[in-house]
Design a protein around this motif. Structure first.
Motif, PDB file in Angstrom:
ATOM      1  N   PRO A  46       0.832  -1.213   0.000  1.00 54.59           N
ATOM      2  CA  PRO A  46       0.000   0.000   0.000  1.00 54.59           C
ATOM      3  C   PRO A  46       0.854   1.246   0.000  1.00 54.59           C
ATOM      4  O   PRO A  46       2.016   1.237   0.367  1.00 54.59           O
ATOM      5  N   LYS A  47       0.219   2.381  -0.400  1.00 54.48           N
ATOM      6  CA  LYS A  47       0.916   3.656  -0.383  1.00 54.48           C
ATOM      7  C   LYS A  47       1.166   4.087   1.058  1.00 54.48           C
ATOM      8  O   LYS A  47       0.488   3.666   1.970  1.00 54.48           O
ATOM      9  N   VAL A  48       2.125   4.988   1.227  1.00 54.60           N
ATOM     10  CA  VAL A  48       2.452   5.506   2.537  1.00 54.60           C
ATOM     11  C   VAL A  48       2.077   6.972   2.573  1.00 54.60           C
ATOM     12  O   VAL A  48       2.389   7.719   1.653  1.00 54.60           O
ATOM     13  N   ALA A  49       1.422   7.392   3.621  1.00 54.60           N
ATOM     14  CA  ALA A  49       1.088   8.786   3.871  1.00 54.60           C
ATOM     15  C   ALA A  49       0.175   9.372   2.816  1.00 54.60           C
ATOM     16  O   ALA A  49       0.050  10.571   2.686  1.00 54.60           O
ATOM     17  N   GLY A  50      -0.464   8.530   1.991  1.00 55.62           N
ATOM     18  CA  GLY A  50      -1.414   9.027   1.022  1.00 55.62           C
ATOM     19  C   GLY A  50      -0.808   9.788  -0.122  1.00 55.62           C
ATOM     20  O   GLY A  50      -1.478  10.571  -0.781  1.00 55.62           O
ATOM     21  N   ARG A 111      10.185  18.431   3.093  1.00 58.09           N
ATOM     22  CA  ARG A 111       9.360  19.329   3.900  1.00 58.09           C
ATOM     23  C   ARG A 111      10.015  19.617   5.237  1.00 58.09           C
ATOM     24  O   ARG A 111       9.967  20.754   5.735  1.00 58.09           O
ATOM     25  N   LEU A 112      10.632  18.628   5.831  1.00 57.34           N
ATOM     26  CA  LEU A 112      11.319  18.844   7.097  1.00 57.34           C
ATOM     27  C   LEU A 112      12.524  19.753   6.919  1.00 57.34           C
ATOM     28  O   LEU A 112      12.790  20.621   7.765  1.00 57.34           O
ATOM     29  N   ALA A 113      13.267  19.580   5.828  1.00 59.71           N
ATOM     30  CA  ALA A 113      14.456  20.400   5.601  1.00 59.71           C
ATOM     31  C   ALA A 113      14.102  21.870   5.391  1.00 59.71           C
ATOM     32  O   ALA A 113      14.940  22.745   5.634  1.00 59.71           O
ATOM     33  N   ARG A 114      12.880  22.151   4.957  1.00 59.29           N
ATOM     34  CA  ARG A 114      12.487  23.544   4.727  1.00 59.29           C
ATOM     35  C   ARG A 114      12.100  24.266   6.010  1.00 59.29           C
ATOM     36  O   ARG A 114      11.898  25.479   5.994  1.00 59.29           O
ATOM     37  N   THR A 115      11.974  23.551   7.112  1.00 60.99           N
ATOM     38  CA  THR A 115      11.643  24.209   8.382  1.00 60.99           C
ATOM     39  C   THR A 115      12.876  24.936   8.901  1.00 60.99           C
ATOM     40  O   THR A 115      13.974  24.402   8.903  1.00 60.99           O
ATOM     41  N   GLY A 116      12.664  26.162   9.356  1.00 61.69           N
ATOM     42  CA  GLY A 116      13.790  26.971   9.815  1.00 61.69           C
ATOM     43  C   GLY A 116      13.853  27.187  11.309  1.00 61.69           C
ATOM     44  O   GLY A 116      14.840  27.715  11.808  1.00 61.69           O
ATOM     45  N   SER A 117      12.822  26.794  12.035  1.00 61.41           N
ATOM     46  CA  SER A 117      12.812  26.956  13.485  1.00 61.41           C
ATOM     47  C   SER A 117      12.636  25.605  14.157  1.00 61.41           C
ATOM     48  O   SER A 117      12.112  24.654  13.562  1.00 61.41           O
ATOM     49  N   LEU A 118      13.058  25.524  15.395  1.00 59.44           N
ATOM     50  CA  LEU A 118      12.985  24.261  16.121  1.00 59.44           C
ATOM     51  C   LEU A 118      11.543  23.833  16.339  1.00 59.44           C
ATOM     52  O   LEU A 118      11.200  22.656  16.196  1.00 59.44           O
ATOM     53  N   ALA A 128       4.698  13.965  10.191  1.00 58.63           N
ATOM     54  CA  ALA A 128       5.128  13.020   9.160  1.00 58.63           C
ATOM     55  C   ALA A 128       5.260  11.607   9.723  1.00 58.63           C
ATOM     56  O   ALA A 128       4.897  10.627   9.065  1.00 58.63           O
ATOM     57  N   GLY A 129       5.781  11.480  10.926  1.00 57.57           N
ATOM     58  CA  GLY A 129       5.896  10.161  11.530  1.00 57.57           C
ATOM     59  C   GLY A 129       4.552   9.503  11.741  1.00 57.57           C
ATOM     60  O   GLY A 129       4.398   8.295  11.550  1.00 57.57           O
ATOM     61  N   ALA A 130       3.549  10.305  12.139  1.00 58.01           N
ATOM     62  CA  ALA A 130       2.208   9.741  12.316  1.00 58.01           C
ATOM     63  C   ALA A 130       1.656   9.212  10.998  1.00 58.01           C
ATOM     64  O   ALA A 130       0.996   8.171  10.957  1.00 58.01           O
ATOM     65  N   ALA A 131       1.933   9.915   9.900  1.00 59.50           N
ATOM     66  CA  ALA A 131       1.472   9.445   8.594  1.00 59.50           C
ATOM     67  C   ALA A 131       2.167   8.147   8.203  1.00 59.50           C
ATOM     68  O   ALA A 131       1.554   7.258   7.606  1.00 59.50           O
ATOM     69  N   LEU A 132       3.433   8.007   8.530  1.00 57.72           N
ATOM     70  CA  LEU A 132       4.179   6.810   8.151  1.00 57.72           C
ATOM     71  C   LEU A 132       3.753   5.576   8.940  1.00 57.72           C
ATOM     72  O   LEU A 132       3.761   4.468   8.405  1.00 57.72           O
ATOM     73  N   VAL A 133       3.416   5.749  10.205  1.00 63.19           N
ATOM     74  CA  VAL A 133       3.036   4.588  11.015  1.00 63.19           C
ATOM     75  C   VAL A 133       1.533   4.389  11.077  1.00 63.19           C
ATOM     76  O   VAL A 133       1.051   3.449  11.717  1.00 63.19           O
ATOM     77  N   GLY A 134       0.754   5.280  10.455  1.00 60.60           N
ATOM     78  CA  GLY A 134      -0.687   5.125  10.433  1.00 60.60           C
ATOM     79  C   GLY A 134      -1.371   5.502  11.717  1.00 60.60           C
ATOM     80  O   GLY A 134      -2.403   4.925  12.066  1.00 60.60           O
ATOM     81  N   ALA A 135      -0.834   6.485  12.444  1.00 57.73           N
ATOM     82  CA  ALA A 135      -1.440   6.941  13.694  1.00 57.73           C
ATOM     83  C   ALA A 135      -2.118   8.294  13.472  1.00 57.73           C
ATOM     84  O   ALA A 135      -1.808   9.019  12.523  1.00 57.73           O
ATOM     85  N   ARG A 136      -2.991   8.645  14.377  1.00 58.80           N
ATOM     86  CA  ARG A 136      -3.712   9.915  14.274  1.00 58.80           C
ATOM     87  C   ARG A 136      -3.150  10.975  15.204  1.00 58.80           C
ATOM     88  O   ARG A 136      -3.257  12.156  14.929  1.00 58.80           O
ATOM     89  N   ARG A 137      -2.560  10.551  16.301  1.00 60.25           N
ATOM     90  CA  ARG A 137      -2.040  11.499  17.292  1.00 60.25           C
ATOM     91  C   ARG A 137      -0.628  11.107  17.690  1.00 60.25           C
ATOM     92  O   ARG A 137      -0.178   9.988  17.427  1.00 60.25           O
ATOM     93  N   GLY A 138       0.050  12.047  18.331  1.00 61.57           N
ATOM     94  CA  GLY A 138       1.405  11.758  18.795  1.00 61.57           C
ATOM     95  C   GLY A 138       2.008  12.953  19.489  1.00 61.57           C
ATOM     96  O   GLY A 138       1.395  14.023  19.593  1.00 61.57           O
ATOM     97  N   LEU A 139       3.202  12.781  19.974  1.00 55.16           N
ATOM     98  CA  LEU A 139       3.937  13.854  20.621  1.00 55.16           C
ATOM     99  C   LEU A 139       5.423  13.590  20.487  1.00 55.16           C
ATOM    100  O   LEU A 139       5.856  12.441  20.346  1.00 55.16           O
TER     101      LEU A 139
END
Length: 510
Positions: A46-50, A111-118, A128-139
């Motif tokens: 299956p596709k990852v992250a749609g 997309r991550l590399a384009r972020t300029g602040s912590l 992005a990690g939630a999309a890869l593992v198929g979760a809806r929430r995280g921290l």
């Protein structure tokens, strides 16, 4: 790891090569097998992250029909044959799925590399990690192992109150707590596919999980060889679940890259904080109390650390010296030059503060001898609170602004070059008589430059902001400075929205 035969297996780690001048097509051609591959019957992954693959997936081949039992009928004119699957079709299908994974990882890391602040990088990483593992929430919990900070927690689909509930659970029972504290089993991935079926789960953890509505979790450490442990990421499932092997491999590759990116941003944030701390320590720790005048100051440091400064010091005969200035450049060298300039001006102000022109002339001579490659702007005012009289001189600096019930106007100062620009600097001083209740606002050019507008429009914006100060706030110089900051620099630009330092020094006469 994708389920591909050893002859045609392509490692997803080539994403790193794809990001270093190797496109997906190049990686596909490099690892495409030569010769006839084995026949495979596994379905398309299956596709990852749609995210759709750039290579269209081929049509699946028809599965062989099951053989019928018994002897064929004698009336059958032709024998029954099984359809044969083309050997290359399944291989192409598998490789298309692998390229889809590569494309997904490439896009997510871009997309991550384009972020300029912590903060933005942490939000992107947990999303992005939630999309890869198929979760809806995280921290994601940032807590560097060296103890030098910064420390923060960013949630996905979790409010501040939800994060507060999670923090009430003992750390040894939480996945990120076991990772960050180095407890047994915390050196790698931690999967809890069914929290409520797990033996020995902390009662508080069980209670919080039921309250927030999650039943499973998957956690990974964020660490690099150079920086060590940075933090941990945890993704939460609404129902009992855990990522499959392919998802674990993809999210492992992504978090490896994310940890390197976060380590760089942590160093940038530490440097920025250090420079801001040094700059604050070089400025007055508190403003003096002088009868007849109220003082307030606001200072905003740019991300690279600049050389804007202010000062207020008591002088003989119950007088008061006020100064603002800006040193060219940014970074540690500009901050050091700012400290030297401010210390020198204080000495000259004590010796001959009643003559602001002489103070700036001495400062010009000192800069020419000790800072030949640097220039600066400065404004010094000699204030006599009992008489509400101000004598001031400026070197390439913006004019002060008088804010009162009867007038909102700029002080007419003579044009002069900044310090360090001419062989000999001198400009006439200006005298100003303030009325009771009026506030004189001194500021640096960063206030005008952060607006992103032309100089004329910036001066007009500042004048309009001063005119719009509510009458109830005009008795408080600090409230006046805050209102001007919010009005001239909306949408948080007064905090960290620009590269320039901002300094405001307000003096209200009673």
């Amino acid at each position: 790891m994708l389920d591909i035969s050893s002859r045609v297996r392509v490692h997803v780690e080539t994403l790193l090569a794809a990001q270093n001048d190797m496109g997906v097509c190049d990686a596909f051609e490099q690892y495409a097998p030569v010769g006839k591959p084995d026949t495979m019957n596994a379905p398309h992954p299956p596709k990852v992250a749609g995210i759709d693959s750039t290579v269209p997936s081929p049509a699946h081949t028809v599965a062989p029909a099951p053989a019928t039992s018994g002897t064929p009928s004698a009336t059958s004119a032709t024998p029954v044959t099984e359809p044969r699957t083309a050997p290359g079709a399944v291989l192409q299908d598998r490789l298309a799925g692998w390229v889809s994974d590569l494309t997904t990882l490439h896009e997510l890391t871009e997309r991550l590399a384009r972020t300029g602040s912590l903060d933005s990088a942490l939000k992107e990483a947990v999303h992005a990690g939630a999309a890869l593992v198929g979760a809806r929430r995280g921290l994601v919990v940032l807590e560097p192992g060296d103890g030098l900070g910064p420390e923060t927690t960013v949630g996905l689909g979790l409010g501040r109150a939800d994060l507060g509930h999670i923090e009430t659970v003992p750390r040894s029972s939480l996945p990120y707590g076991r990772i960050l504290d180095g407890l047994p089993g915390g050196d790698g991935e931690l999967a809890q596919p069914d929290l409520f079926a797990e033996d020995g789960l902390d009662p508080r953890h069980r209670e919080v999980a039921a309250r927030l509505g999650y039943a499973a979790s998957y956690a990974l450490p964020l660490s690099t060889e150079a920086a060590g442990r940075l933090g941990a990421a945890v993704w939460l499932y609404d129902e009992p679940a855990e990522p499959v092997e392919r998802q674990r491999h993809l999210v492992g590759l992504y978090t490896r890259y994310a940890a390197e990116h976060l380590a760089r941003l942590v160093e940038v944030e530490r440097t920025r904080t250090c420079m801001a701390t040094i700059a604050e320590e070089l400025l007055p720790s508190r403003l003096p109390r002088v009868a007849g005048v109220q003082l307030a100051a606001r200072h905003r440091t740019g991300p690279r650390g600049g050389g804007d400064w202010y000062d207020a010091l008591p002088l003989p005969d119950a007088a008061l010296g006020l100064a603002v200035g800006s040193v060219t450049g940014s970074g540690p060298s500009a901050i050091a030059a700012m400290g030297r300039l401010r210390a020198s001006l204080r000495a000259y102000a004590v010796m001959e503060g009643e003559d602001p022109v002489a103070v700036l002339s001495d400062l010009e001579l000192l800069m020419r001898l000790t800072e030949p490659a640097r220039s600066a702007t400065a404004l010094f005012a000699y204030v006599e609170p009992a008489l509400r009289r101000i004598t001031l001189a400026g070197a390439g600096h913006s004019p002060p602004l008088v804010i009162g019930d009867r007038r909102i106007e700029y002080v007419e100062t003579s044009l002069s070059a900044p310090l360090g620009m001419l062989a000999c600097w001198e400009a006439p001083g200006v005298e100003l008589a303030a009325l009771p209740g009026e506030t004189v606002l001194l500021y640096t050019d960063g206030l005008l430059q952060r607006t992103g507008e032309s100089v004329d429009r910036s001066f007009a914006r500042l004048h309009a902001a001063a005119a719009g100060v509510p009458r109830a706030l005009r008795t408080d110089p600090g409230a006046i400075a805050d209102h001007v900051l919010r009005t001239v620099l909306p949408d948080g630009l007064d905090e960290a929205g620009g590269t320039e330092d901002v300094v405001l020094l307000a003096a209200r006469f009673e």
